[in-house]
Scaffold this active site. Structure first.
Site, PDB file in Angstrom:
ATOM      1  CB  SER A 120      -0.949  -0.034   1.195  1.00 14.75           C
ATOM      2  OG  SER A 120      -1.945   0.956   1.078  1.00 14.75           O
ATOM      3  CG  ASP A 144      -3.852  -3.743  -3.797  1.00 15.49           C
ATOM      4  OD1 ASP A 144      -3.982  -3.868  -5.024  1.00 15.49           O
ATOM      5  OD2 ASP A 144      -4.786  -3.373  -3.052  1.00 15.49           O
ATOM      6  CG  HIS A 214      -5.414  -2.624   0.429  1.00 12.68           C
ATOM      7  ND1 HIS A 214      -4.790  -2.370  -0.780  1.00 12.68           N
ATOM      8  CD2 HIS A 214      -4.879  -1.723   1.320  1.00 12.68           C
ATOM      9  CE1 HIS A 214      -3.930  -1.370  -0.631  1.00 12.68           C
ATOM     10  NE2 HIS A 214      -3.961  -0.969   0.636  1.00 12.68           N
TER      11      HIS A 214
END
Length: 283
Positions: A120, A144, A214
């Site tokens: 992230s 991600d 996620h």
């Protein structure tokens, strides 16, 4: 709070290192200059104590002779306002780059021995680290990578993780178009189960599904270190992949990904295949 007032710690195994302010040498008797280096970091509202990061670290240490460093920037990442940690990824990335440069000077190793992994906002940190490093970094893996304020709104390539940040940039998409990148920005972009929510095993209200999806990139990557089972195929769309039109030129997703891989790759995880089989049995 100013960026310069925030601390940044890195951990090698269970030993804490300070990032040299002046780019000076690293003081550690545990770093083995003959081994490659893996550097791992977390994202927003997280730390290097998070379970997925510990699993990746432990899987590497149990299966390979690597130097493994985890970067803890939780003092900044803990800010409940997403905007400040997002804007601080550049600062944290510069600090990581200083660490890499100090390791190079101390142990006479090159960026070809370095692999940076981030989830992230941590993926954006590692992109900046690769960009600011004095030496070309061998590989950056984005799990991600965060989309808000990087891909939406669309930022210049110098302000987000993309393929120029390392000799090989591979990206795993699992919550594309929501929390993670929707588009392809690496040399190789992997789209398990289409790369969007809901990923297999993620149930409940939409926010829970998206948050779970996620994090699936981290779960898949950790598993790929010990179980080389994520075979992906190059294809121009998930629809064509589902229709069986893309069956050649396979590569592995995750840790064993080939640095020669180029383009978009699709795959089903075993969980998704089992779910599809269960759906067929219910018809």
């Amino acid at each position: 709070m100013k960026a310069g007032e925030c601390s940044l710690e890195v951990h090698i195994s269970v030993y804490t290192l300070d990032v040299p302010e002046d780019g000076g040498p690293i003081n550690s008797s545990y770093y083995n200059a003959n081994n490659n280096l893996k550097v791992i970091t977390h994202g927003w509202i997280s730390s290097d104590k998070t379970e997925w990061l510990q699993n990746i670290r432990d899987n590497y240490l149990q299966t390979h002779d690597y130097n493994v460093i985890t970067v803890d920037w939780s003092e900044i990442a803990a800010n409940p306002s997403y905007v400040w940690p997002a804007l601080s990824t550049r600062y944290v990335g510069k600090r990581v780059a200083k660490l890499l440069d100090s390791i190079k000077k101390t142990y006479n190793v090159t960026g070809r021995n370095m692999h940076l992994i981030g989830h992230s906002l941590g993926a954006q940190v590692m992109g900046y680290a690769g960009m600011f490093s004095e030496q070309p970094i061998s590989r950056v893996t984005g799990l991600d990578p965060a989309r808000p304020l990087f891909e939406f709104p669309y930022m210049p390539s110098s302000c987000r993780l993309e393929k120029s940040d390392a000799e090989f940039v591979d990206i795993i998409h699992t919550c594309g178009g929501v929390y993670g990148y929707r588009m392809s920005h690496g040399h190789a972009d992997f789209y398990p189960n289409g790369g969007r929510p809901a990923q297999p095993g993620c149930d409940g209200p939409r926010p829970m599904i998206q948050g779970c999806s996620h994090g699936k990139a981290c779960e898949y990557y950790g598993e790929s270190i010990v179980a080389n089972r994520f075979t992906a195929y190059p294809c121009d769309s998930y629809k064509n992949f589902q229709e069986g039109k893309c069956k050649n030129g396979s590569t592995k997703m995750g840790d064993p990904a080939s640095p020669e891989s180029r383009g978009d790759y699709y795959l089903h995880t075993e969980d998704s295949q089992e779910n599809e089989q269960n759906d067929e049995n219910c018809n």
